[in-house]
Design a protein around this motif. Sequence first.
Motif, PDB file in Angstrom:
ATOM      1  N   GLN A 198      -3.293  -3.375  -3.506  1.00  0.00           N
ATOM      2  CA  GLN A 198      -2.346  -4.479  -3.419  1.00  0.00           C
ATOM      3  C   GLN A 198      -1.512  -4.437  -2.146  1.00  0.00           C
ATOM      4  OE1 GLN A 198      -0.564  -4.252  -7.435  1.00  0.00           O
ATOM      5  NE2 GLN A 198      -1.563  -6.252  -7.682  1.00  0.00           N
ATOM      6  N   GLU A 199      -0.773  -3.343  -1.981  1.00  0.00           N
ATOM      7  CA  GLU A 199       0.145  -3.278  -0.834  1.00  0.00           C
ATOM      8  C   GLU A 199      -0.052  -1.954  -0.100  1.00  0.00           C
ATOM      9  OE1 GLU A 199       2.226  -5.641  -0.018  1.00  0.00           O
ATOM     10  OE2 GLU A 199       2.278  -6.868  -1.842  1.00  0.00           O
ATOM     11  N   LEU A 200       0.466  -1.930   1.138  1.00  0.00           N
ATOM     12  CA  LEU A 200       0.531  -0.667   1.861  1.00  0.00           C
ATOM     13  C   LEU A 200       1.894  -0.032   1.609  1.00  0.00           C
ATOM     14  CD1 LEU A 200      -1.060  -1.915   5.168  1.00  0.00           C
ATOM     15  CD2 LEU A 200      -1.945  -0.007   3.783  1.00  0.00           C
ATOM     16  N   LEU A 201       1.937   1.276   1.558  1.00  0.00           N
ATOM     17  CA  LEU A 201       3.213   1.983   1.429  1.00  0.00           C
ATOM     18  C   LEU A 201       3.571   2.534   2.798  1.00  0.00           C
ATOM     19  CD1 LEU A 201       2.253   4.092  -1.729  1.00  0.00           C
ATOM     20  CD2 LEU A 201       3.377   1.842  -1.675  1.00  0.00           C
ATOM     21  N   SER A 202       4.863   2.559   3.106  1.00  0.00           N
ATOM     22  CA  SER A 202       5.243   3.119   4.401  1.00  0.00           C
ATOM     23  C   SER A 202       6.564   3.868   4.291  1.00  0.00           C
ATOM     24  CB  SER A 202       5.353   2.024   5.458  1.00  0.00           C
ATOM     25  OG  SER A 202       6.383   1.141   5.110  1.00  0.00           O
ATOM     26  N   SER A 203       6.737   4.759   5.235  1.00  0.00           N
ATOM     27  CA  SER A 203       7.977   5.513   5.287  1.00  0.00           C
ATOM     28  C   SER A 203       8.253   5.878   6.744  1.00  0.00           C
ATOM     29  CB  SER A 203       7.812   6.783   4.426  1.00  0.00           C
ATOM     30  OG  SER A 203       8.889   7.643   4.657  1.00  0.00           O
ATOM     31  N   GLU A 204       9.439   5.584   7.189  1.00  0.00           N
ATOM     32  CA  GLU A 204       9.862   5.882   8.570  1.00  0.00           C
ATOM     33  C   GLU A 204       8.823   5.432   9.593  1.00  0.00           C
ATOM     34  OE1 GLU A 204      10.780  10.037   8.592  1.00  0.00           O
ATOM     35  OE2 GLU A 204      12.451   9.777   7.216  1.00  0.00           O
ATOM     36  N   GLY A 205       8.351   4.211   9.419  1.00  0.00           N
ATOM     37  CA  GLY A 205       7.445   3.615  10.401  1.00  0.00           C
ATOM     38  C   GLY A 205       6.010   4.084  10.299  1.00  0.00           C
ATOM     39  N   GLN A 206       5.705   4.911   9.326  1.00  0.00           N
ATOM     40  CA  GLN A 206       4.316   5.371   9.185  1.00  0.00           C
ATOM     41  C   GLN A 206       3.742   4.861   7.862  1.00  0.00           C
ATOM     42  OE1 GLN A 206       3.429   9.323  10.153  1.00  0.00           O
ATOM     43  NE2 GLN A 206       5.015   9.502  11.697  1.00  0.00           N
ATOM     44  N   ILE A 207       2.461   4.559   7.898  1.00  0.00           N
ATOM     45  CA  ILE A 207       1.793   4.140   6.660  1.00  0.00           C
ATOM     46  C   ILE A 207       1.514   5.390   5.835  1.00  0.00           C
ATOM     47  CG2 ILE A 207      -0.299   3.057   5.709  1.00  0.00           C
ATOM     48  CD1 ILE A 207       1.686   1.100   7.092  1.00  0.00           C
ATOM     49  N   THR A 208       1.894   5.338   4.568  1.00  0.00           N
ATOM     50  CA  THR A 208       1.804   6.559   3.742  1.00  0.00           C
ATOM     51  C   THR A 208       0.963   6.368   2.484  1.00  0.00           C
ATOM     52  OG1 THR A 208       3.855   5.894   2.677  1.00  0.00           O
ATOM     53  CG2 THR A 208       4.044   7.460   4.515  1.00  0.00           C
ATOM     54  N   GLY A 209       0.293   5.244   2.367  1.00  0.00           N
ATOM     55  CA  GLY A 209      -0.572   5.083   1.195  1.00  0.00           C
ATOM     56  C   GLY A 209      -0.736   3.641   0.786  1.00  0.00           C
ATOM     57  N   ILE A 210      -1.141   3.482  -0.452  1.00  0.00           N
ATOM     58  CA  ILE A 210      -1.541   2.172  -0.977  1.00  0.00           C
ATOM     59  C   ILE A 210      -1.022   2.047  -2.394  1.00  0.00           C
ATOM     60  CG2 ILE A 210      -3.649   1.292  -2.103  1.00  0.00           C
ATOM     61  CD1 ILE A 210      -5.128   1.668   0.476  1.00  0.00           C
ATOM     62  N   SER A 211      -0.583   0.850  -2.774  1.00  0.00           N
ATOM     63  CA  SER A 211      -0.351   0.607  -4.199  1.00  0.00           C
ATOM     64  C   SER A 211      -1.541  -0.178  -4.724  1.00  0.00           C
ATOM     65  CB  SER A 211       0.955  -0.134  -4.439  1.00  0.00           C
ATOM     66  OG  SER A 211       0.845  -1.447  -3.950  1.00  0.00           O
ATOM     67  N   ALA A 212      -1.892   0.064  -5.974  1.00  0.00           N
ATOM     68  CA  ALA A 212      -3.125  -0.533  -6.504  1.00  0.00           C
ATOM     69  C   ALA A 212      -2.960  -0.814  -7.987  1.00  0.00           C
ATOM     70  CB  ALA A 212      -4.291   0.430  -6.274  1.00  0.00           C
ATOM     71  N   VAL A 213      -3.933  -1.567  -8.506  1.00  0.00           N
ATOM     72  CA  VAL A 213      -3.902  -1.896  -9.933  1.00  0.00           C
ATOM     73  C   VAL A 213      -5.328  -1.774 -10.470  1.00  0.00           C
ATOM     74  CG1 VAL A 213      -4.105  -4.398  -9.436  1.00  0.00           C
ATOM     75  CG2 VAL A 213      -3.155  -3.660 -11.612  1.00  0.00           C
ATOM     76  N   ASN A 214      -5.450  -1.243 -11.686  1.00  0.00           N
ATOM     77  CA  ASN A 214      -6.804  -1.154 -12.253  1.00  0.00           C
ATOM     78  C   ASN A 214      -7.093  -2.368 -13.128  1.00  0.00           C
ATOM     79  OD1 ASN A 214      -5.604  -0.702 -14.729  1.00  0.00           O
ATOM     80  ND2 ASN A 214      -6.014   1.504 -14.751  1.00  0.00           N
ATOM     81  N   GLU A 215      -8.289  -2.417 -13.720  1.00  0.00           N
ATOM     82  CA  GLU A 215      -8.691  -3.612 -14.468  1.00  0.00           C
ATOM     83  C   GLU A 215      -7.859  -3.817 -15.723  1.00  0.00           C
ATOM     84  OE1 GLU A 215     -12.881  -2.869 -14.732  1.00  0.00           O
ATOM     85  OE2 GLU A 215     -13.285  -3.892 -12.840  1.00  0.00           O
ATOM     86  N   ALA A 216      -7.226  -2.755 -16.214  1.00  0.00           N
ATOM     87  CA  ALA A 216      -6.363  -2.883 -17.394  1.00  0.00           C
ATOM     88  C   ALA A 216      -4.948  -3.314 -17.004  1.00  0.00           C
ATOM     89  CB  ALA A 216      -6.312  -1.543 -18.122  1.00  0.00           C
ATOM     90  N   GLY A 217      -4.735  -3.525 -15.716  1.00  0.00           N
ATOM     91  CA  GLY A 217      -3.415  -3.974 -15.255  1.00  0.00           C
ATOM     92  C   GLY A 217      -2.453  -2.836 -14.983  1.00  0.00           C
ATOM     93  N   GLU A 218      -2.929  -1.603 -15.077  1.00  0.00           N
ATOM     94  CA  GLU A 218      -2.026  -0.467 -14.819  1.00  0.00           C
ATOM     95  C   GLU A 218      -1.869  -0.254 -13.322  1.00  0.00           C
ATOM     96  OE1 GLU A 218      -3.531   1.945 -18.778  1.00  0.00           O
ATOM     97  OE2 GLU A 218      -4.475   2.272 -16.836  1.00  0.00           O
ATOM     98  N   ARG A 219      -0.619  -0.097 -12.907  1.00  0.00           N
ATOM     99  CA  ARG A 219      -0.342   0.068 -11.476  1.00  0.00           C
ATOM    100  C   ARG A 219      -0.205   1.538 -11.133  1.00  0.00           C
ATOM    101  NH1 ARG A 219       0.957  -4.790  -9.544  1.00  0.00           N
ATOM    102  NH2 ARG A 219       1.007  -6.335 -11.200  1.00  0.00           N
ATOM    103  N   PHE A 220      -0.610   1.887  -9.950  1.00  0.00           N
ATOM    104  CA  PHE A 220      -0.403   3.263  -9.489  1.00  0.00           C
ATOM    105  C   PHE A 220      -0.382   3.304  -7.966  1.00  0.00           C
ATOM    106  CE2 PHE A 220      -4.892   2.629  -9.932  1.00  0.00           C
ATOM    107  CZ  PHE A 220      -5.449   3.278  -8.845  1.00  0.00           C
ATOM    108  N   GLU A 221      -0.091   4.449  -7.443  1.00  0.00           N
ATOM    109  CA  GLU A 221      -0.034   4.609  -5.981  1.00  0.00           C
ATOM    110  C   GLU A 221      -0.947   5.748  -5.535  1.00  0.00           C
ATOM    111  OE1 GLU A 221       4.580   3.076  -5.360  1.00  0.00           O
ATOM    112  OE2 GLU A 221       4.105   5.207  -4.986  1.00  0.00           O
ATOM    113  N   VAL A 222      -1.527   5.558  -4.359  1.00  0.00           N
ATOM    114  CA  VAL A 222      -2.258   6.668  -3.739  1.00  0.00           C
ATOM    115  C   VAL A 222      -1.476   7.033  -2.488  1.00  0.00           C
ATOM    116  CG1 VAL A 222      -4.428   7.479  -2.767  1.00  0.00           C
ATOM    117  CG2 VAL A 222      -4.458   5.752  -4.579  1.00  0.00           C
ATOM    118  N   HIS A 223      -0.953   8.251  -2.441  1.00  0.00           N
ATOM    119  CA  HIS A 223      -0.210   8.708  -1.260  1.00  0.00           C
ATOM    120  C   HIS A 223      -1.176   9.436  -0.326  1.00  0.00           C
ATOM    121  CE1 HIS A 223       3.948   8.587  -3.411  1.00  0.00           C
ATOM    122  NE2 HIS A 223       3.285   7.453  -3.470  1.00  0.00           N
ATOM    123  N   ALA A 224      -1.126   9.083   0.951  1.00  0.00           N
ATOM    124  CA  ALA A 224      -2.083   9.660   1.903  1.00  0.00           C
ATOM    125  C   ALA A 224      -1.429   9.748   3.273  1.00  0.00           C
ATOM    126  CB  ALA A 224      -3.328   8.779   1.975  1.00  0.00           C
TER     127      ALA A 224
END
Length: 509
Positions: free
Chosen positions: A164-190
């Motif tokens: 869904q969205e990109l995550l960022s912190s202090e000007g750097q991209i730090t991961g992704i927010s996502a949703v599964n088919e059941a509508g559950e949201r989660f984040e992948v930090h990278a």
Amino acid sequence: MEKKVIMTELVVAGSGGTGLAAAYAAAKAGLKVIVLEKLQQIGGNTRISSGFFAINSREQKAAGLQLSKATAVQRLLNYNHFLANGPLIHKIVNSAAEALETLEQMGMKIKLNPTAATTQFAHREDDYKGGSYHMYQDKAQGYQKIQQTLERAGVEFKFGITMQELLSSEGQITGISAVNEAGERFEVHAQAVVVATGGFGGDKKRVATVMQTPYLRTIGVPNMGEGLDAMVKAGGKNIDATALIHAAQLAKSKITRKTSKQHLAGFVKNPLTQLLLTPLFWVNMNGERFTNEDVVYDTVEWANAGWSVGGQYYFVVDTATLNDFTEHGGKLEVSQAGPGADTTTGNFVELAEAAVKDGTAYKGNTLAELAQNAHFETAQFYEAVKKYNDSVQLRVDQQFGKSKKSLVYAIKKAPFYAFTTQVAHLGTIGGVRVDEHLRVLDAEMRPIPGLYTGGANAGGYYEGHSYPAYEGLASGFAWTSGRIAGLSAAKYVKNKQTLPSQPAKNVYK
Ligand SMILES: Cc1cc2nc3c(=O)[nH]c(=O)nc-3n(C[C@H](O)[C@H](O)[C@H](O)COP(=O)(O)OP(=O)(O)OC[C@H]3O[C@@H](n4cnc5c(N)ncnc54)[C@H](O)[C@@H]3O)c2cc1C
């Protein structure tokens, strides 16, 4: 409730050619990689595509072809009116053969299509346009092997997950927010992200807005543009996202997702496609002739001409032409561009009558009646037919320079028929501005730290509205740009891990 968080070093959104090549390159370079894929299988539109544009490949050398990368770069820049990104084109052309070899190592079998066997007859004499098409063989098995290869390299796939969205912190991209088919949201930090979600070809409204026409027909996986939008939100500049228009179809043809043995899937199976794919007499929605119909021998030029008149046009024939197709299969070479024609025989008058009943063609016992039924401007249509008949008689097209050999069928014997034809598109191409390392750039041309893309999300490889008519360009771009994005992301992450306070300086050289 707290959101579930998954940790990794690189997260890749999308598993078409771009995402797969990126994930493999980064995993081989030692990164822990997670791939999020919206559907239940890998491949995206790349899986439906037929081949890969590469210059000076192993296959070309084996076939005795001597192609110059510098010439290919120049030709692409020229085609794109120098609106394209020079360093990016240079890098892709120079990296494509290696990316193709990597793809073969991943498990895909490749066979070079000789120039003489091109289905785009306008490319017959051109080893760059027609002879650089490396065709995928046995794709079902190929993609299975690719997935196994990546898994063996340590890549973890998660299916049914939409970025869904990109995550960022202090000007750097730090991961992704996502949703599964059941509508559950989660984040992948990278530590870095490759957004490989393949444009927005599944969003009909958005494509109609970008292309300024509601008439385009399409085929492909339903990429909706979340990745592209997220990159723009993060500061990227969408410089040229547009539909990849490609060939045209009879109206209301039944579209399936299955890939035919010919190059493209899903276009109608009907001998009338022989008329569609022949340089007959074409008019726009007002009944005016608008192009040299020989463009039907090049999928891109054909689609472009159709788009120039709003995405919908008509080919017009008289009964003598239909009879000739019934009795002799016609006098003109039937193009095999795009999906190619259905070459079975038929009674073309009966087929035309059926199309009229179906609402996909119009009939008139006089030209005036046809004009009225098809909503042409009568005087304009009359004039167009008269001029065209004169050209056929003289075997010279004063208007658009159509070849002598194509000036065969006049419009004389009633009844007359006009068949509705619509331009097709194969998803979108173009997107955010990148550099040759596939780093996403902001408005000041500075890389957004940690953000990479490629394939149908990356801008600068094409001019904008016109996809260069080089066979396999988009699919080759996906694998090649994805591989570069993965390698670049790996260098960035490694550099960040060793020099945490100085990320991203000159690590790509
Ligand atoms: C029918 C057809 C035939 C084609 N034939 C050719 C050809 O012969 N030669 C050629 O050069 N080009 C061809 N193309 C175009 C070419 O295939 C594409 O431009 C190219 O493959 C795009 O690659 P990609 O990796 O960017 O996107 P895709 O291959 O489309 O991959 C994107 C992936 O991301 C997934 N995804 C989308 N949104 C999300 C999200 N929010 N979160 C997670 N996952 C997401 C999708 O499900 C998909 O798996 C064809 C296209 C089509 C549709």
